[in-house]
Design a protein around this motif. Structure first.
Motif, PDB file in Angstrom:
ATOM      1  N   ASP A 190       0.860  -1.190   0.000  1.00  0.00           N
ATOM      2  CA  ASP A 190       0.000   0.000   0.000  1.00  0.00           C
ATOM      3  C   ASP A 190       0.895   1.239   0.000  1.00  0.00           C
ATOM      4  N   GLU A 191       0.941   1.959  -1.130  1.00  0.00           N
ATOM      5  CA  GLU A 191       1.803   3.125  -1.258  1.00  0.00           C
ATOM      6  C   GLU A 191       1.015   4.434  -1.235  1.00  0.00           C
ATOM      7  N   SER A 192      -0.191   4.388  -0.720  1.00  0.00           N
ATOM      8  CA  SER A 192      -1.005   5.593  -0.636  1.00  0.00           C
ATOM      9  C   SER A 192      -0.426   6.551   0.394  1.00  0.00           C
ATOM     10  N   ASP A 193      -0.857   7.824   0.339  1.00  0.00           N
ATOM     11  CA  ASP A 193      -0.300   8.849   1.216  1.00  0.00           C
ATOM     12  C   ASP A 193      -0.534   8.569   2.695  1.00  0.00           C
ATOM     13  N   ASP A 194      -1.670   7.944   3.009  1.00  0.00           N
ATOM     14  CA  ASP A 194      -1.982   7.688   4.414  1.00  0.00           C
ATOM     15  C   ASP A 194      -1.523   6.314   4.892  1.00  0.00           C
ATOM     16  N   SER A 195      -0.740   5.603   4.046  1.00  0.00           N
ATOM     17  CA  SER A 195      -0.246   4.285   4.430  1.00  0.00           C
ATOM     18  C   SER A 195       0.868   4.414   5.460  1.00  0.00           C
ATOM     19  N   SER A 196       0.912   3.489   6.402  1.00  0.00           N
ATOM     20  CA  SER A 196       1.966   3.494   7.423  1.00  0.00           C
ATOM     21  C   SER A 196       3.213   2.746   6.961  1.00  0.00           C
ATOM     22  N   ASP A 197       3.119   2.021   5.862  1.00  0.00           N
ATOM     23  CA  ASP A 197       4.258   1.292   5.307  1.00  0.00           C
ATOM     24  C   ASP A 197       4.147   1.333   3.785  1.00  0.00           C
ATOM     25  N   LYS A 198       4.813   2.300   3.165  1.00  0.00           N
ATOM     26  CA  LYS A 198       4.673   2.525   1.729  1.00  0.00           C
ATOM     27  C   LYS A 198       5.660   1.724   0.890  1.00  0.00           C
ATOM     28  N   GLY A 199       6.427   0.872   1.509  1.00  0.00           N
ATOM     29  CA  GLY A 199       7.428   0.117   0.770  1.00  0.00           C
ATOM     30  C   GLY A 199       8.812   0.719   0.943  1.00  0.00           C
ATOM     31  N   ASN A 200       9.831  -0.070   0.634  1.00  0.00           N
ATOM     32  CA  ASN A 200      11.209   0.338   0.900  1.00  0.00           C
ATOM     33  C   ASN A 200      11.600   1.629   0.182  1.00  0.00           C
ATOM     34  N   PHE A 201      11.218   1.764  -1.081  1.00  0.00           N
ATOM     35  CA  PHE A 201      11.667   2.920  -1.853  1.00  0.00           C
ATOM     36  C   PHE A 201      11.114   4.231  -1.299  1.00  0.00           C
ATOM     37  N   LEU A 202       9.800   4.327  -1.171  1.00  0.00           N
ATOM     38  CA  LEU A 202       9.197   5.563  -0.689  1.00  0.00           C
ATOM     39  C   LEU A 202       9.581   5.854   0.756  1.00  0.00           C
ATOM     40  N   GLU A 203       9.660   4.814   1.568  1.00  0.00           N
ATOM     41  CA  GLU A 203      10.045   5.017   2.963  1.00  0.00           C
ATOM     42  C   GLU A 203      11.496   5.504   3.062  1.00  0.00           C
ATOM     43  N   LEU A 204      12.377   4.935   2.245  1.00  0.00           N
ATOM     44  CA  LEU A 204      13.778   5.358   2.268  1.00  0.00           C
ATOM     45  C   LEU A 204      13.927   6.784   1.756  1.00  0.00           C
ATOM     46  N   LEU A 205      13.173   7.137   0.725  1.00  0.00           N
ATOM     47  CA  LEU A 205      13.216   8.505   0.204  1.00  0.00           C
ATOM     48  C   LEU A 205      12.738   9.501   1.259  1.00  0.00           C
ATOM     49  N   GLN A 206      11.693   9.138   1.978  1.00  0.00           N
ATOM     50  CA  GLN A 206      11.194  10.011   3.032  1.00  0.00           C
ATOM     51  C   GLN A 206      12.197  10.111   4.183  1.00  0.00           C
ATOM     52  N   PHE A 207      12.822   8.993   4.503  1.00  0.00           N
ATOM     53  CA  PHE A 207      13.863   8.998   5.551  1.00  0.00           C
ATOM     54  C   PHE A 207      15.005   9.927   5.159  1.00  0.00           C
ATOM     55  N   LEU A 208      15.405   9.877   3.896  1.00  0.00           N
ATOM     56  CA  LEU A 208      16.474  10.751   3.421  1.00  0.00           C
ATOM     57  C   LEU A 208      16.057  12.214   3.504  1.00  0.00           C
ATOM     58  N   ALA A 209      14.800  12.499   3.143  1.00  0.00           N
ATOM     59  CA  ALA A 209      14.302  13.875   3.210  1.00  0.00           C
ATOM     60  C   ALA A 209      14.230  14.373   4.652  1.00  0.00           C
ATOM     61  N   ASP A 210      13.844  13.481   5.565  1.00  0.00           N
ATOM     62  CA  ASP A 210      13.749  13.866   6.977  1.00  0.00           C
ATOM     63  C   ASP A 210      15.104  14.246   7.569  1.00  0.00           C
ATOM     64  N   HIS A 211      16.183  13.759   6.972  1.00  0.00           N
ATOM     65  CA  HIS A 211      17.519  14.024   7.498  1.00  0.00           C
ATOM     66  C   HIS A 211      18.335  14.929   6.580  1.00  0.00           C
ATOM     67  N   ASN A 212      17.690  15.529   5.604  1.00  0.00           N
ATOM     68  CA  ASN A 212      18.371  16.444   4.701  1.00  0.00           C
ATOM     69  C   ASN A 212      17.410  17.573   4.345  1.00  0.00           C
ATOM     70  N   ASP A 213      17.673  18.753   4.873  1.00  0.00           N
ATOM     71  CA  ASP A 213      16.752  19.880   4.694  1.00  0.00           C
ATOM     72  C   ASP A 213      16.600  20.277   3.231  1.00  0.00           C
ATOM     73  N   VAL A 214      17.685  20.216   2.463  1.00  0.00           N
ATOM     74  CA  VAL A 214      17.617  20.606   1.050  1.00  0.00           C
ATOM     75  C   VAL A 214      16.698  19.674   0.280  1.00  0.00           C
ATOM     76  N   ILE A 215      16.885  18.375   0.468  1.00  0.00           N
ATOM     77  CA  ILE A 215      16.046  17.404  -0.231  1.00  0.00           C
ATOM     78  C   ILE A 215      14.604  17.515   0.231  1.00  0.00           C
ATOM     79  N   ASN A 216      14.407  17.707   1.514  1.00  0.00           N
ATOM     80  CA  ASN A 216      13.047  17.834   2.046  1.00  0.00           C
ATOM     81  C   ASN A 216      12.333  19.049   1.446  1.00  0.00           C
ATOM     82  N   GLU A 217      13.044  20.182   1.348  1.00  0.00           N
ATOM     83  CA  GLU A 217      12.443  21.389   0.770  1.00  0.00           C
ATOM     84  C   GLU A 217      12.085  21.167  -0.697  1.00  0.00           C
ATOM     85  N   VAL A 218      12.953  20.473  -1.433  1.00  0.00           N
ATOM     86  CA  VAL A 218      12.694  20.194  -2.851  1.00  0.00           C
ATOM     87  C   VAL A 218      11.475  19.307  -3.026  1.00  0.00           C
ATOM     88  N   LEU A 219      11.404  18.243  -2.226  1.00  0.00           N
ATOM     89  CA  LEU A 219      10.276  17.317  -2.349  1.00  0.00           C
ATOM     90  C   LEU A 219       8.962  17.976  -1.960  1.00  0.00           C
TER      91      LEU A 219
END
Length: 647
Positions: A174-203
């Motif tokens: 389940d890769e929907s916006d309200d999913s608690s587990d969107k899969g490795n790719f989307l979760e990893l991308l979000q993790f990267l954004a959470d720890h990088n302000d530049v990437i987070n602002e871009v996304l």
């Protein structure tokens, strides 16, 4: 004046005037001429016409109307103000100028500094500056968009590379916006954004439909990484000789997959085996195998003339299906020697001997039963492990066993297999003095102690005479039956290159014979030169301390490159490379299938063939993939489809 502004102004004029056709400076050639037949008009008894050279002389403002055969002033038409009389009146604005015999009127129209024409020209230039300002805003905005896009794409490539190197799945259930587990790719991308302000602002700024997170985008990026990885392998191979190792296995979805591996000696003299690809086939017939080899050769521009070996690991098909493609390739290239995996053949001889010799057969039968009985029960397995642990602990305390990495560690029970002898970079040579080392290892394994000397002597006679020699004889018989005459002679000649024991196996005549196995690489003159080169080579090697401790032909090749001996003895080094190219074992192919079972598992059993090949390529050759920079991957991704934005 900026041509962009001029064209825009002319479009403004055209939108408010009749649909007449104009010839302008933009439509003229480099030499101030245009491909138009200007009509002639009789003026004062002589024929006159518009002179196309005037386009060059009055390039800022002069235009010509084809329909009316008249000249006009662009700026006066667009920006003329009521500032009094101007020479020519409306001739250059509404009526058009066609007094071709009075060229001086063009200069008179321009007039002085404050003329109506120059005022209109000034207004046009001011308009141009305003448009240039607007352009600069667009350029700045475009540059910012480019940076945002590059930052976004670079982050996505980083996430994809991480998942590929670890062999992890991409999509979630389940890769929907309200999913608690969107899969490795989307979760990893979000993790990267959470720890990088530049990437987070871009996304956060990017619209939802432009996030480059669609599965099709992921597959294209993975394909780009795999493409770059394989290209790096092909570039590393260069123009060197190579062999192919081929094997077949079924994946989790019961598809027949054929894996192909390249074996070659790289520029540092190191034997290298690289995964080339995996191809799905409907069946494993000879035609299918041949088609796979031809497909991969064509895809990666590999020449059959550089093939020096064929290795396959299908023992049951060796005399059947594989015999035909092997023969077809040999007809085209006699130096592409067919070799059934040496390690596998040796394993098969051991299995055959184990079945023929009563004591050996009983031993393996007993071991299999123990494994089956103990392995079927968790309690029995734990009891055996605890008992063995206590025994090893006691032996360590008494100093009868050594401890260290890889020594006397807890292991699981495994059933005997037919390919357990295979290992990477395996040497095909066997020394004659292995008995002492083998006896020591066996004695240690069975716990034969020095305090039981009488029993050790009895065991020595039994294991050495009654068992070891008899088994060796049976093995030799099986090896003679399984290795062809050509293969046997090839092996004997190859063994002469072994540097062990001060090059004790060196034999000039056998090495000359080895060179003759490759007529396309050694001409008659080369063979004569090789004879002289070998005589100098062996004296040099035996007197050089750097070559005294070498253990195999692989070590010899590396040391020759390190010491520049490959240049001093080029023909000898060519022999070394050809020998090392011969496939000894199909270990890398087996590793490929182990990776396939890990990547395409029960949860990912619907993976497509291209997706599987790309994931496998990067996962298996991750050391190559890691050396590829993101920039080249992104450029490849951009060029895969024409409508993508440029970096």
């Amino acid at each position: 004046m900026d041509k962009f502004v001029i064209r825009k102004l002319r479009r403004l004029r055209d939108s408010s005037s009749t649909q007449d056709s104009y010839l302008t400076q933009d439509s003229s050639s480099k030499h101030g001429r245009i491909d138009h037949d200007f009509p002639q008009t009789k003026i004062g008894g002589l024929m006159h016409r518009f002179n196309p050279k005037w386009f060059k002389e009055y390039e800022k403002w002069l235009e010509y109307n084809i329909e009316k055969d008249a000249a006009y002033c662009l700026y006066c038409y667009l920006f003329r103000q009521d500032v009094g009389m101007q020479f020519g009146g409306d001739s250059f604005v509404t009526k058009g100028f066609n007094s071709w015999n009075k060229k001086e009127k063009l200069d008179q129209h321009v007039g002085g500094v404050n003329s109506a024409h120059n005022q209109a020209l000034k207004d046009g230039e001011n308009q141009m500056k305003q448009n240039q300002h607007i352009q600069s805003v667009f350029v700045k905005q475009s540059s910012q968009d480019k940076i945002i896009y590059q930052t976004q794409l670079n982050a996505i490539v980083d996430c994809i590379r991480f998942l590929l190197h670890r062999g992890l799945a991409f999509c979630g259930h389940d890769e929907s916006d309200d999913s608690s587990d969107k899969g490795n790719f989307l979760e990893l991308l979000q993790f990267l954004a959470d720890h990088n302000d530049v990437i987070n602002e871009v996304l956060q700024k990017i619209p939802k439909n432009s996030k480059l997170t669609h599965p099709d985008i992921q597959k294209d990026i993975v394909n780009a990484i795999a493409y770059k990885t394989t290209n790096a392998i092909i570039e590393d191979l260069g123009s060197e000789f190579f062999s192919i190792l081929v094997d077949e296995s079924r994946d989790i979805s019961i598809k027949e997959q054929i894996a192909v591996v390249l074996r070659y000696v790289d520029k540092k003299g190191i034997v290298t085996e690289r995964f080339l690809g995996i191809v799905h086939v409907v069946d494993t017939s000879a035609l299918s195998l041949k088609a796979v080899i031809e497909f991969l050769f064509c895809k990666y521009s590999l020449s059959l003339s550089r093939l020096r070996g064929q290795g396959y690991d299908w023992a049951s098909n060796m005399q059947g299906e594989f015999n035909r493609p092997k023969t077809l390739i040999l007809k085209e290239n006699k130096s592409a020697f067919y070799v059934h995996c040496f390690a596998h053949q040796l394993q098969l001889t051991l299995v055959a001997v184990a079945n023929k010799h009563t004591d050996i057969a009983e031993f393996f039968s007993l071991v299999s039963k123990i494994v089956a009985i103990v392995g079927a029960s968790c309690k029995r397995r734990e009891f055996l492990q605890n008992a063995q642990l206590a025994k090893i602990t006691e032996a360590l305390n008494l100093g009868e066993l050594e401890s260290g990495q890889g020594l006397n560690q807890e292991t699981s029970l495994k059933r005997a297999g037919d390919t357990t002898l295979q290992k990477k970079n395996q040497d095909i040579m066997m020394r004659d003095d292995e008995w002492k080392a083998l006896l020591t290892e066996v004695s240690t394994f069975f716990g034969v102690r020095s305090r039981r000397n009488a029993l050790q002597i009895t065991n020595l006679h039994h294991y050495r005479v009654d068992l070891f020699f008899e088994v060796i004889d049976l093995q030799l018989q099986e090896l003679n039956n399984r290795f062809s005459e050509v293969t046997t002679e090839l092996l004997l000649c190859m063994a002469c290159l072994n540097p062990s024991d001060l090059f004790s196996a060196f034999d000039i005549q056998k090495l000359i014979r080895l060179a003759k196995f490759y007529p396309s690489d050694f001409f008659e003159t080369d063979v004569l030169a090789l004879d002289n080169q070998l005589q100098t080579y062996i004296v040099d090697m035996r007197s050089n301390n750097e070559f005294l401790e070498l253990k195999g032909i692989g070590d010899l090749a590396r040391k020759m490159v390190e010491t520049n001996k490959d240049v001093i003895y080029p023909l000898l080094y060519l022999l070394v490379k050809l020998v090392l190219t011969i496939p000894v074992a199909t270990t890398t192919v087996d590793i490929s299938f182990s990776a396939m079972k890990y990547i395409k598992n029960e949860l990912r059993n619907r993976m497509g063939d291209q997706w599987l090949n790309d994931c496998l390529t990067v996962y298996i050759e991750k050391d190559i993939a890691r050396r590829i920079d993101n920039e080249s991957i992104m450029q490849r991704f951009q060029n895969m489809k024409p409508h993508r934005r440029q970096l």
